[in-house]
Design a protein around this motif. Sequence first.
Motif, short mmCIF file in Angstrom:
data_model
loop_
_atom_site.label_atom_id
_atom_site.label_comp_id
_atom_site.label_asym_id
_atom_site.label_seq_id
_atom_site.Cartn_x
_atom_site.Cartn_y
_atom_site.Cartn_z
N TRP A 1 -6.97 7.36 -6.14
CA TRP A 1 -7.70 6.38 -4.77
C TRP A 1 -8.92 7.07 -4.79
N THR A 2 -10.15 6.25 -4.91
CA THR A 2 -11.67 6.13 -4.55
C THR A 2 -11.74 6.60 -2.98
N PRO A 3 -12.66 7.72 -3.48
CA PRO A 3 -13.13 7.77 -2.67
C PRO A 3 -13.99 7.03 -2.28
N ARG A 4 -14.36 7.07 -0.51
CA ARG A 4 -14.96 5.60 -0.23
C ARG A 4 -16.03 6.66 1.47
N PRO A 5 -16.84 7.16 1.60
CA PRO A 5 -17.23 7.23 2.43
C PRO A 5 -17.08 6.50 4.05
N ALA B 1 -19.92 6.49 -11.95
CA ALA B 1 -20.04 6.49 -10.70
C ALA B 1 -18.91 7.37 -9.96
N PRO B 2 -18.13 7.17 -8.16
CA PRO B 2 -17.62 7.60 -7.69
C PRO B 2 -15.91 8.17 -8.59
N LYS B 3 -15.26 9.63 -8.87
CA LYS B 3 -14.58 9.70 -9.68
C LYS B 3 -13.33 9.26 -8.61
N LYS B 4 -11.82 9.59 -9.55
CA LYS B 4 -11.11 8.75 -8.71
C LYS B 4 -10.42 10.01 -8.54
N SER B 5 -9.49 10.06 -7.30
CA SER B 5 -8.31 11.61 -7.90
C SER B 5 -7.79 10.40 -6.98
N ARG B 6 -6.69 11.86 -6.62
CA ARG B 6 -4.65 11.39 -6.10
C ARG B 6 -4.67 12.55 -4.86
N GLN B 7 -6.01 13.21 -4.42
CA GLN B 7 -5.61 13.76 -2.91
C GLN B 7 -6.39 13.18 -1.76
N ILE B 8 -6.04 13.41 -0.80
CA ILE B 8 -7.16 12.88 0.24
C ILE B 8 -6.57 14.57 1.64
N SER B 9 -7.60 14.50 2.06
CA SER B 9 -7.37 15.77 3.17
C SER B 9 -7.77 14.55 5.00
N LEU B 10 -6.86 15.18 5.70
CA LEU B 10 -7.63 14.61 7.08
C LEU B 10 -6.93 15.84 8.13
N GLU C 1 -1.30 3.99 4.66
CA GLU C 1 -1.13 3.00 4.38
C GLU C 1 -2.86 2.71 4.52
N GLY C 2 -3.61 2.06 4.00
CA GLY C 2 -4.94 1.97 3.58
C GLY C 2 -5.80 2.36 2.19
N PRO C 3 -6.89 2.27 1.78
CA PRO C 3 -7.41 2.88 2.94
C PRO C 3 -8.59 1.56 4.01
N TYR C 4 -8.82 1.27 5.24
CA TYR C 4 -9.49 1.06 5.41
C TYR C 4 -10.83 1.25 5.95
N GLY C 5 -11.85 0.50 6.76
CA GLY C 5 -12.86 1.04 6.73
C GLY C 5 -13.70 1.06 6.17
N GLY C 6 -15.10 2.01 6.24
CA GLY C 6 -15.75 2.13 5.56
C GLY C 6 -16.59 1.24 4.86
N SER D 1 0.75 -1.36 -0.09
CA SER D 1 -0.10 0.15 0.28
C SER D 1 0.52 1.34 -0.30
N ILE D 2 1.48 1.88 0.90
CA ILE D 2 2.91 2.39 0.48
C ILE D 2 3.64 2.73 -0.54
N LEU D 3 3.94 1.67 -0.82
CA LEU D 3 4.52 1.81 -2.45
C LEU D 3 3.22 2.63 -3.51
N TYR D 4 3.19 1.16 -3.62
CA TYR D 4 1.41 1.68 -4.67
C TYR D 4 0.89 3.93 -4.81
N TYR D 5 0.91 3.75 -3.41
CA TYR D 5 0.48 5.29 -3.21
C TYR D 5 1.44 6.12 -3.00
N GLY D 6 2.71 5.62 -2.85
CA GLY D 6 3.45 6.77 -2.41
C GLY D 6 4.81 7.09 -3.40
N PHE D 7 4.46 6.13 -4.43
CA PHE D 7 6.60 5.63 -5.04
C PHE D 7 5.62 5.35 -6.57
#
Length: 618
Positions: free
Chosen positions: A365-369, A418-427, A458-463, A331-337
């Motif tokens: 990354w596909t958003p998931r509430p 369907a939900p559009k993918k994005s390369r940015q998330i906020s926390l 790492e993730g996403p988890y849950g949802g 997960s780290i390699l896929y989304y991070g590098f």
Amino acid sequence: MFSSLRPRRVEQPSAASYGLERRHLLSGWDAGAFEDLKFSYGLTGVDQEGNFLWVDTFLYMLVAISIFLLGLRIANMIWRHQRHLTVMANPTNQNYWATNRTSWWPWLNRHVLAAPLWKKRHNAAFQISSAIDNGTLPGRWHTIMLVIYVGLNLAWCVALPYKVLDHKETIASLRGRTGTLAALNLIPTILFALRNNPLITLLQVSYDDFNLFHRWAARITIAEAIAHTVAWMYNTASVAGWSAIGDALRSEGSYGWGLVGTAAFTFIGIQAWSPFRHAFYETFLNIHRVCVVVALVGLYKHLEMHDLPQVPWMHLVVFFWAAEWFFRGLSILYYGFSLKKRSTIKVEAMPGEAVRLTIDMVRDWTPRPGCHVHMWMPRMALWSSHPFSVAWSPTPSPESKEMTLPILEGDALMAPGAPKKSRQISLICRARTGLTRQMYERACKMPNEQFTAWGFIEGPYGGHHSLDSYGTVVLFAGGVGITHQVMYLKHLVAGYANRTTATQKVVLIWTVPDSDCLEWVRPWMDEILRMPQRKNVLRIKLFISRPKGRVESSSDTVKMFAGRAKADALIEEEVRHRQGAMAVTVCGSGGFADDVRKAVRPWLTEGSIDFIEEAFTY
């Protein structure tokens, strides 16, 4: 069925294989003492038939519980999916789904599944100080399962052959039983600790619940490991004295490694005590991992050097742990590098001692509430990752449409729209101790109160909880708990406009210390308030617990109040004016969540109402 896990029959090792003849000659023991020591070594006196029976019983129980929970989950998914489809055909007619169709399930939900152990306390921690707490109480359903689990282990440990001529044979049987059960309980102990535990997705049980059972399975494992060691020491010392124990530990590697494993497990049990764990969580986690490695190596060497039948179990434990780190690393390699760049994190200091993290990833990354990620920033916390709810993921283009049409509840049909993918998330996270405090203080020192560093997720988890089939959705948020609810708001308002959800009414109830905290999510809320048909479906109630001045409402659909939210009155109002089935979700402090739970429970038997809580009680 469980041939790979069931202890295999082994030939009784000879005394010579344990070096007993050598120690017998050197120590000058008489023949009678040498014969008595047979209950201290090998499998003499060990009730292997009983061990076979209890291992099979334990494994069949786990499978039966998993099948029951899976069946229950599938039935629930089908029910909600049917409700979703029928209401979408006529969204305004939801009377049929507003009432309960059975009496037993709402009763079970109210008095067992959603009930705290006693009165209302469940996730409110027992505070020792502002930074240290002594843990939380499990719910009623969790307590029932834990009592059965602990009780069965205790019963199996005392179900020994007592009608024997020598009590040392009973002690030897206890040694074998506790050793077998300790090794067996280690399997769920490790499995339940994993973020990528396949049972989380399969059974739709939260990691928080599995983490609770991980802690109790670990406590049982530690207690049985100690009992196993004490039983061996008792039989050895009662015949040949304490010097024989020292001789065995020095000359026989298996016993030395076994003591290493027991000592490491014991230290883990002390170090993982809730006040220590919560006061120094990052330090605890690093020490915990090192001790687990030492304990597993000690146990494996103990079993392997004597060729004991539990060795395959250790192979399974190692496989689980290796697979966990493999998927986390993937997960780290896929989304991070990527070949051109790596992911970065922008940290902004916010009012109310909070930070907003904006993570730019290298792949879509596909958003998931309702999902969360573990954020890792090596520059500030080299070995530690922290869980945060995903507060926002921007829509890539204005023409994108938010649409989720579930195949079954929780599954999305990836079709046009369907939900559009994005390369940015906020926390969003509050500055407490450790990493969050370091990020906030560092950002405050920067000219624009922000800085950028490289980091990963790492993730996403849950949802796993879909709210698409409910006509009425009430979202409670306490403080930074708003991060869990914003993505649901965006999704449900868009679903109402596109007629892809059953939602007819969405109510957000957010309690914050002061109005400055509204800045945490202001840009995202502004975007939601501009969405088509928002006024027809969304109502927002903001409660300012410590207002600095006069509180005024901005519109009919967005209202502000001074003081704390009174959950019981708010829930009653929404229940009486609900449309169709109703979901109440909460994310906030433990005390806040307990208040909402208490307010919802009486209504679970009065209508088709579900309560969903998001918590991180690590």
